[in-house]
Design an enzyme around this catalytic site. Structure first.
Site, PDB file in Angstrom:
ATOM      1  N   GLU A 192       0.853  -0.792   0.095  1.00  0.00           N
ATOM      2  CA  GLU A 192       0.088   0.116   0.270  1.00  0.00           C
ATOM      3  C   GLU A 192       0.434   0.884   0.042  1.00  0.00           C
ATOM      4  O   GLU A 192       1.787   1.282  -0.137  1.00  0.00           O
ATOM      5  CB  GLU A 192      -0.647   0.205   1.226  1.00  0.00           C
ATOM      6  CG  GLU A 192      -1.820  -1.196   1.320  1.00  0.00           C
ATOM      7  CD  GLU A 192      -3.291  -1.397   2.777  1.00  0.00           C
ATOM      8  OE1 GLU A 192      -3.814  -1.500   2.498  1.00  0.00           O
ATOM      9  OE2 GLU A 192      -2.696  -0.269   3.190  1.00  0.00           O
ATOM     10  N   ASN A 193       0.140   2.583  -0.269  1.00  0.00           N
ATOM     11  CA  ASN A 193       1.001   3.236  -0.334  1.00  0.00           C
ATOM     12  C   ASN A 193      -0.156   4.574   0.718  1.00  0.00           C
ATOM     13  O   ASN A 193      -0.684   4.629   0.036  1.00  0.00           O
ATOM     14  CB  ASN A 193       1.062   4.353  -1.207  1.00  0.00           C
ATOM     15  CG  ASN A 193       1.980   4.981  -1.911  1.00  0.00           C
ATOM     16  OD1 ASN A 193       1.104   6.175  -1.105  1.00  0.00           O
ATOM     17  ND2 ASN A 193       2.998   5.342  -2.186  1.00  0.00           N
TER      18      ASN A 193
ATOM     19  N   GLU B 142      -1.239  -9.833  -6.642  1.00  0.00           N
ATOM     20  CA  GLU B 142      -0.731 -10.265  -8.082  1.00  0.00           C
ATOM     21  C   GLU B 142      -0.107  -9.978  -8.970  1.00  0.00           C
ATOM     22  O   GLU B 142       0.779 -10.621  -9.379  1.00  0.00           O
ATOM     23  CB  GLU B 142      -2.436 -10.439  -9.112  1.00  0.00           C
ATOM     24  CG  GLU B 142      -3.507 -11.142  -7.691  1.00  0.00           C
ATOM     25  CD  GLU B 142      -4.314 -10.767  -6.733  1.00  0.00           C
ATOM     26  OE1 GLU B 142      -5.864 -11.120  -6.352  1.00  0.00           O
ATOM     27  OE2 GLU B 142      -3.464  -9.838  -6.647  1.00  0.00           O
TER      28      GLU B 142
ATOM     29  N   CYS C 243      -6.671  -6.438 -11.548  1.00  0.00           N
ATOM     30  CA  CYS C 243      -5.243  -7.501 -11.403  1.00  0.00           C
ATOM     31  C   CYS C 243      -6.095  -8.845 -12.199  1.00  0.00           C
ATOM     32  O   CYS C 243      -5.210  -9.745 -12.918  1.00  0.00           O
ATOM     33  CB  CYS C 243      -5.391  -8.050  -9.811  1.00  0.00           C
ATOM     34  SG  CYS C 243      -4.060  -6.949  -9.180  1.00  0.00           S
TER      35      CYS C 243
END
Length: 148
Positions: A59-60, A70, A105
């Site tokens: 995450e960011n 994935e 994904c």
């Protein structure tokens, strides 16, 4: 729910490949960097050469910049090992029932996998659901649609 043996027979996997995919996806989940959502995801992809490459979500603070497990796994397999063909995808989360790959994904997987490739989704208790990529991404757009 299908048994491991039925799943392996249907998707041309060995039980040892299935077990390894599950173990590696669950282990990859432990490496997730998810301080905001606390939603850990691990992925493992089985290459046509029988290699297994793993990834975890990262995450960011700027949410759209995060990367799903994935995509991390496929990116590593392609750039580090040169694997371009895959037999199966495994995804592990902590939630029940199992969670499926997000839409982005699914499209990313489509770049490298045939529509018959199984996507095995494990929950926090290692129960699983299996769907083919075609079942997850009907009427998909893949590389064969573009002229080269």
């Amino acid at each position: 729910m299908a048994s491991i043996a039925e799943t392996c027979q249907k998707h041309a996997l060995t039980e040892s490949q299935f077990t390894a995919l599950r173990a590696k996806a669950v282990a990859a989940k432990e490496t997730a960097y998810c301080p905001y959502s606390k939603f850990r995801v691990g992925a493992a992809v089985l290459g046509a050469d029988d290699s297994i490459t793993t990834g975890a979500n990262v995450e960011n603070a700027s949410y759209p910049v995060g990367t799903c497990a994935e995509r991390v796994a496929f990116g590593k397999a392609v750039t580090e090992g040169g694997v371009r063909a895959f037999k199966a995808v495994a995804v592990a989360t902590d939630v029940c029932p199992p969670a499926s790959p997000c839409g982005m994904c699914r499209q990313f997987i489509r770049e490298f996998c045939g529509l018959d490739v199984p996507v095995i989704m494990f929950d926090g208790e290692e129960n699983f659901v299996v769907l083919t990529l075609e079942e997850l991404l009907p009427m998909s757009f893949g590389p064969e649609k573009l002229q080269r």
